[in-house]
Design a protein around this motif. Structure first.
Motif, PDB file in Angstrom:
ATOM      1  N   HIS A 194      35.936  36.022  34.569  1.00 50.86           N
ATOM      2  CA  HIS A 194      35.271  35.756  35.855  1.00 50.86           C
ATOM      3  C   HIS A 194      36.284  35.531  36.889  1.00 50.86           C
ATOM      4  N   ILE A 195      37.727  35.450  36.793  1.00 50.64           N
ATOM      5  CA  ILE A 195      38.380  35.004  37.970  1.00 50.64           C
ATOM      6  C   ILE A 195      38.645  36.342  38.289  1.00 50.64           C
ATOM      7  N   ALA A 196      39.588  37.151  37.219  1.00 49.07           N
ATOM      8  CA  ALA A 196      40.596  38.463  38.172  1.00 49.07           C
ATOM      9  C   ALA A 196      39.780  39.097  39.178  1.00 49.07           C
ATOM     10  N   HIS A 197      39.130  39.156  39.037  1.00 45.61           N
ATOM     11  CA  HIS A 197      38.054  40.575  40.704  1.00 45.61           C
ATOM     12  C   HIS A 197      38.825  39.609  42.118  1.00 45.61           C
ATOM     13  N   LEU A 198      38.126  38.139  41.718  1.00 43.61           N
ATOM     14  CA  LEU A 198      38.680  37.668  43.122  1.00 43.61           C
ATOM     15  C   LEU A 198      40.033  37.610  43.452  1.00 43.61           C
ATOM     16  N   LEU A 199      40.827  38.205  42.166  1.00 44.41           N
ATOM     17  CA  LEU A 199      42.325  38.479  43.622  1.00 44.41           C
ATOM     18  C   LEU A 199      41.799  39.894  44.590  1.00 44.41           C
ATOM     19  N   LYS A 200      41.140  40.481  44.911  1.00 44.47           N
ATOM     20  CA  LYS A 200      40.818  41.179  45.260  1.00 44.47           C
ATOM     21  C   LYS A 200      39.255  41.375  46.532  1.00 44.47           C
ATOM     22  N   SER A 201      39.267  39.324  46.280  1.00 45.92           N
ATOM     23  CA  SER A 201      38.168  39.234  47.416  1.00 45.92           C
ATOM     24  C   SER A 201      38.427  38.776  48.587  1.00 45.92           C
ATOM     25  N   THR A 202      37.782  39.554  49.768  1.00 42.35           N
ATOM     26  CA  THR A 202      38.663  39.362  51.005  1.00 42.35           C
ATOM     27  C   THR A 202      39.228  38.717  51.603  1.00 42.35           C
ATOM     28  N   PRO A 203      37.815  37.072  51.929  1.00 38.16           N
ATOM     29  CA  PRO A 203      38.560  35.403  52.235  1.00 38.16           C
ATOM     30  C   PRO A 203      40.397  35.393  51.234  1.00 38.16           C
ATOM     31  N   TYR A 204      40.909  35.088  52.323  1.00 41.64           N
ATOM     32  CA  TYR A 204      42.398  34.243  52.103  1.00 41.64           C
ATOM     33  C   TYR A 204      41.870  33.493  51.212  1.00 41.64           C
ATOM     34  N   LYS A 205      41.580  32.196  51.352  1.00 44.09           N
ATOM     35  CA  LYS A 205      41.219  30.919  50.507  1.00 44.09           C
ATOM     36  C   LYS A 205      40.931  31.623  49.753  1.00 44.09           C
ATOM     37  N   VAL A 206      40.288  32.597  48.555  1.00 40.16           N
ATOM     38  CA  VAL A 206      39.139  33.059  47.592  1.00 40.16           C
ATOM     39  C   VAL A 206      40.336  33.275  46.682  1.00 40.16           C
TER      40      VAL A 206
END
Length: 289
Positions: A194-206
């Motif tokens: 669930h969290i892995a793809h968030l590593l390439k999310s645009t917002p830095y905080k995410v």
């Protein structure tokens, strides 16, 4: 000196009575029969407590929290009122540690977790923001997150709702993952996927909160570390994603946290000690920073 002390006490009492009277006005408005006046009262209270710890403490002492929680949970309350109540409670939680203890004593966490079952995104985000503030306090027992077995899987579902749900939930996870059983619970409910793809999310905080999640999940945990080695993020293996996050153009916090993730994976023997990402990247990052 004695004369000065005698003069100061009445002055302090006078100021306190004025502040208390002002705070009482805010609390009294929460009990108005007109829903619109109640809503406006909560909004005015929100504006009054921003950056004002004294006002926050006064409102808590005068009993604002139980009423706010009541309004937040009432089916007859408008979604706007519920959202504003969650925002005010979150602001109160940003005060002192005693404030947080008072909120916990009023059983705020179950009320906020119940709020997450709503279909209104703004209300969900307000509840999560408040929960994030409470769980990141040193006085909050992290076990409260794991009391109800349905909470973690529901939080996993909420991760996809918005950048704010992603940021707040990842931050809650990273602060509440303190022991092997916490790692196991999060891992078994699909935290890695669930969290892995968030590593390439645009917002830095995410990105940062997701990265911190992997740091606490991998810490002294061979099972998680062995899994992380083979995880793909947009066609790229997770260790390579961590390596890219250690590049010099990335913020220092990101470089260090990514280096910690790889270090923990290496200690768990998921990555060889002579692997280039350890020899060339991790060692160089720690030495340089």
């Amino acid at each position: 000196m004695k004369m000065a002390c005698l003069l100061e006490a009445p002055i302090r009492m006078s100021v306190l009575s004025e502040v208390t009277a002002s705070s009482r006005h805010y609390v009294d408005r929460l009990f108005d029969a007109d829903p619109q006046k109640v809503l406006q009262g909560v909004i005015d209270m929100k504006n009054a407590v921003i950056g004002n710890n004294k006002q926050k403490t006064n409102l808590i002492v005068l009993g604002a929290v139980p009423r706010l929680l009541y309004l937040l949970q009432q089916e007859t309350s408008s979604i706007e009122l519920k959202t504003e109540c969650a925002v005010v409670l979150g602001s109160l939680a940003m005060g002192t540690e005693n404030n947080v203890k008072s909120l916990l004593d009023c059983h705020i966490i179950p009320a906020l977790l119940q709020g997450l079952l709503s279909t209104d995104l703004k209300f969900i985000e307000a509840c999560l923001r408040c929960l994030r503030t409470i769980f990141t306090s040193q006085v909050t027992p992290v076990e409260l997150l794991y009391t109800d077995a349905s909470v973690i899987p529901h939080l996993m579902l909420l991760l996809s709702k918005s950048r704010y749900t992603q940021e707040y939930i990842c931050q809650i996870f990273s602060h509440c993952c303190k022991a092997p059983n916490h790692q196991t619970i999060l891992f078994n409910h699909g935290a890695v996927q669930h969290i892995a793809h968030l590593l390439k999310s645009t917002p830095y905080k995410v990105q940062m909160q997701a990265l911190k999640c992997f740091s606490v999940l991998a810490y002294e945990n061979p099972q998680v570390s062995m899994t992380l080695v083979n995880v793909l993020v947009d066609g790229e293996l997770l260790p390579q994603v961590f390596v890219k996050m250690m590049q010099r153009d990335k913020p220092i916090e990101m470089q260090l946290t990514a280096a910690k993730c790889l270090t923990y994976m290496c200690r768990a023997e998921a990555i060889r000690t002579d692997d280039n990402c350890i020899v060339l990247k991790v060692s160089e990052t720690f030495t340089r920073i």
